[in-house]
Design a protein around this motif. Structure first.
Motif, PDB file in Angstrom:
ATOM      1  N   TYR A  19       0.582  -0.885   0.519  1.00  0.00           N
ATOM      2  CA  TYR A  19       0.165  -0.252  -0.245  1.00  0.00           C
ATOM      3  C   TYR A  19       0.853   1.103  -0.125  1.00  0.00           C
ATOM      4  CZ  TYR A  19       0.876  -1.238   5.007  1.00  0.00           C
ATOM      5  OH  TYR A  19       1.688  -1.741   6.267  1.00  0.00           O
ATOM      6  N   TYR A  21       1.268   4.909   1.495  1.00  0.00           N
ATOM      7  CA  TYR A  21       0.147   5.963   2.407  1.00  0.00           C
ATOM      8  C   TYR A  21       0.067   7.501   1.623  1.00  0.00           C
ATOM      9  CZ  TYR A  21       1.122   3.792   6.463  1.00  0.00           C
ATOM     10  OH  TYR A  21       0.547   2.610   7.165  1.00  0.00           O
ATOM     11  N   TRP A  29       3.491  -5.165   3.798  1.00  0.00           N
ATOM     12  CA  TRP A  29       3.002  -5.545   5.376  1.00  0.00           C
ATOM     13  C   TRP A  29       2.556  -7.184   5.216  1.00  0.00           C
ATOM     14  CZ3 TRP A  29      -1.319  -7.128   7.834  1.00  0.00           C
ATOM     15  CH2 TRP A  29      -0.694  -7.368   9.386  1.00  0.00           C
ATOM     16  N   TYR A  39       7.636  -7.048   7.870  1.00  0.00           N
ATOM     17  CA  TYR A  39       6.951  -6.059   6.945  1.00  0.00           C
ATOM     18  C   TYR A  39       8.353  -5.434   5.949  1.00  0.00           C
ATOM     19  CZ  TYR A  39       8.908  -2.436  10.214  1.00  0.00           C
ATOM     20  OH  TYR A  39       8.977  -1.873  11.636  1.00  0.00           O
ATOM     21  N   TRP A  70       1.936  -2.442  17.283  1.00  0.00           N
ATOM     22  CA  TRP A  70       2.993  -3.254  18.392  1.00  0.00           C
ATOM     23  C   TRP A  70       3.883  -2.074  18.961  1.00  0.00           C
ATOM     24  CZ3 TRP A  70       2.696  -3.375  12.806  1.00  0.00           C
ATOM     25  CH2 TRP A  70       2.878  -3.169  12.158  1.00  0.00           C
ATOM     26  N   GLU A  72       7.947  -1.488  18.723  1.00  0.00           N
ATOM     27  CA  GLU A  72       9.227  -1.798  18.127  1.00  0.00           C
ATOM     28  C   GLU A  72      10.495  -2.111  19.025  1.00  0.00           C
ATOM     29  OE1 GLU A  72       9.477   0.321  14.574  1.00  0.00           O
ATOM     30  OE2 GLU A  72       7.843  -1.626  13.843  1.00  0.00           O
ATOM     31  N   THR A  76       9.688   2.787  18.419  1.00  0.00           N
ATOM     32  CA  THR A  76       8.583   3.220  17.470  1.00  0.00           C
ATOM     33  C   THR A  76       6.933   2.362  17.739  1.00  0.00           C
ATOM     34  OG1 THR A  76      10.247   3.512  16.100  1.00  0.00           O
ATOM     35  CG2 THR A  76       7.236   3.805  14.853  1.00  0.00           C
ATOM     36  N   VAL A  78       2.745   1.545  16.976  1.00  0.00           N
ATOM     37  CA  VAL A  78       2.472   1.690  15.066  1.00  0.00           C
ATOM     38  C   VAL A  78       1.343   1.765  15.278  1.00  0.00           C
ATOM     39  CG1 VAL A  78       2.338   0.499  13.471  1.00  0.00           C
ATOM     40  CG2 VAL A  78       4.076   0.978  13.397  1.00  0.00           C
ATOM     41  N   LEU A  80      -2.556   0.084  13.128  1.00  0.00           N
ATOM     42  CA  LEU A  80      -3.194   0.281  11.423  1.00  0.00           C
ATOM     43  C   LEU A  80      -4.095  -0.235  11.391  1.00  0.00           C
ATOM     44  CD1 LEU A  80      -0.479  -1.316   9.863  1.00  0.00           C
ATOM     45  CD2 LEU A  80      -0.765   0.549  10.192  1.00  0.00           C
ATOM     46  N   ILE A  93       1.680   6.170  12.810  1.00  0.00           N
ATOM     47  CA  ILE A  93       2.671   5.395  13.651  1.00  0.00           C
ATOM     48  C   ILE A  93       4.011   6.796  14.204  1.00  0.00           C
ATOM     49  CG2 ILE A  93       5.897   4.637  12.643  1.00  0.00           C
ATOM     50  CD1 ILE A  93       4.289   4.986   9.540  1.00  0.00           C
TER      51      ILE A  93
HETATM   52  C1  LIG Z   1       6.902   0.855  11.396  1.00  0.00           C
HETATM   53  C2  LIG Z   1       6.252  -0.154  10.461  1.00  0.00           C
HETATM   54  C3  LIG Z   1       5.149   0.022   9.875  1.00  0.00           C
HETATM   55  C4  LIG Z   1       5.116  -1.005   9.429  1.00  0.00           C
HETATM   56  C5  LIG Z   1       3.698  -0.755   8.483  1.00  0.00           C
HETATM   57  C6  LIG Z   1       2.923  -0.335   8.650  1.00  0.00           C
HETATM   58  O1  LIG Z   1       1.434   0.342   7.858  1.00  0.00           O
HETATM   59  C7  LIG Z   1       3.751   1.408   9.343  1.00  0.00           C
HETATM   60  C8  LIG Z   1       4.400   1.278   9.376  1.00  0.00           C
END
Ligand SMILES: C=Cc1ccc(O)cc1
Length: 179
Positions: A19, A21, A29, A39, A70, A72, A76, A78, A80, A93
Motif C-alpha cells: 500500500y 500512504y 506488510w 514488513y 505493536w 518496536e 517506534t 504503530v 494500523l 506511526i
Molecule cells: C514502522 C513500521 C510500520 C509498518 C507498517 C506500516 O504500515 C507502518 C509502519
C-alpha cells in the motif's frame, strides 16, 4: 490481485499487502499469524528497512475491519486499521525523535541488529515524538497463507513491488521465484 472478500479474522491472517500512504510512503506488510507481522519499507523516511517476526496485537473490530498495533525495539509504535474490502487502511506511526534525527540507523534488516536499536533508543532523544497519521490505498493483496517465510525474505530492491504486483515474484504456491 485477489478479489477475495474479507469477513472473518481468519480471512485476514496470512494476507500480504502492499500500500501507499497519502504522503507517498510505500509499505509492504504481512499478517504472518494471529500475533506476528513481517514488513518491508519501500518509500519514505525509513525506506529500505525490513523486519520479520514483530509481535503484534491483531483483532477484528467488526466484519472485515481489522486493527493491528505493536511497539518496536526502536521505540517506534504503530497502529494500523485495515479496511481491505475498500482497499484502504489508516495508519499512525509514532516515531521517537531519534529515528527522525538518525533514520539510517533503522534502515537495515532489523532482526540482525536488535542490540543496535536498543542502544540507539537509550542514547538518543525520545521526545518530541513524530506522529504520522495517514490513510493509504492498497495496491496489492495476496493470499500467502500463514507462517510463509518466503513473503518477506530479502532486502527491498528497486522494482520489487512492481515484480510482486505483476505476478513475477511468487509462484502458484506463494513461494519466491529466485532470480
Ligand atoms: C514502522 C513500521 C510500520 C509498518 C507498517 C506500516 O504500515 C507502518 C509502519
Amino acid at each position: 490481485m485477489t478479489e477475495k472478500k474479507f469477513k472473518t479474522l481468519d480471512d485476514f491472517l496470512g494476507t500480504h499487502f502492499i500500500y501507499t500512504y497519502d504522503n507517498g510512503w510505500e509499505y509492504e506488510w504481512y499478517a504472518k499469524n494471529d500475533h506476528t507481522v513481517d514488513y518491508r519499507i519501500h518509500g519514505g523516511m525509513v525506506a529500505g528497512r525490513w523486519v520479520k517476526d514483530q509481535e503484534a496485537n491483531i483483532v477484528m473490530l467488526t466484519e472485515g475491519i481489522y486493527k493491528v498495533a505493536w511497539t518496536e525495539p526502536t521505540g517506534t509504535d504503530v497502529a494500523l486499521d485495515f479496511v481491505p474490502n475498500e482497499k484502504k487502511l489508516n495508519g499512525t506511526i509514532f516515531f521517537p525523535a531519534w529515528v527522525k534525527q538518525h533514520p539510517e540507523i533503522t534502515v537495515t534488516f532489523q532482526n540482525e541488529h536488535i542490540d543496535r536499536m536498543h542502544e540507539a533508543r537509550e542514547k538518543y532523544d525520545t521526545y518530541p515524538k513524530l506522529v504520522v497519521p495517514e490513510f493509504a490505498h492498497i495496491t496489492y493483496i495476496g493470499n500467502a497463507g500463514q507462517n510463509n517465510e518466503d513473503v518477506i525474505a530479502e532486502a527491498p530492491y528497486d522494482g520489487i513491488t512492481d515484480d510482486i504486483r505483476a505476478g513475477r515474484y511468487f509462484d502458484e504456491n506463494y513461494h519466491r521465484i529466485q532470480k
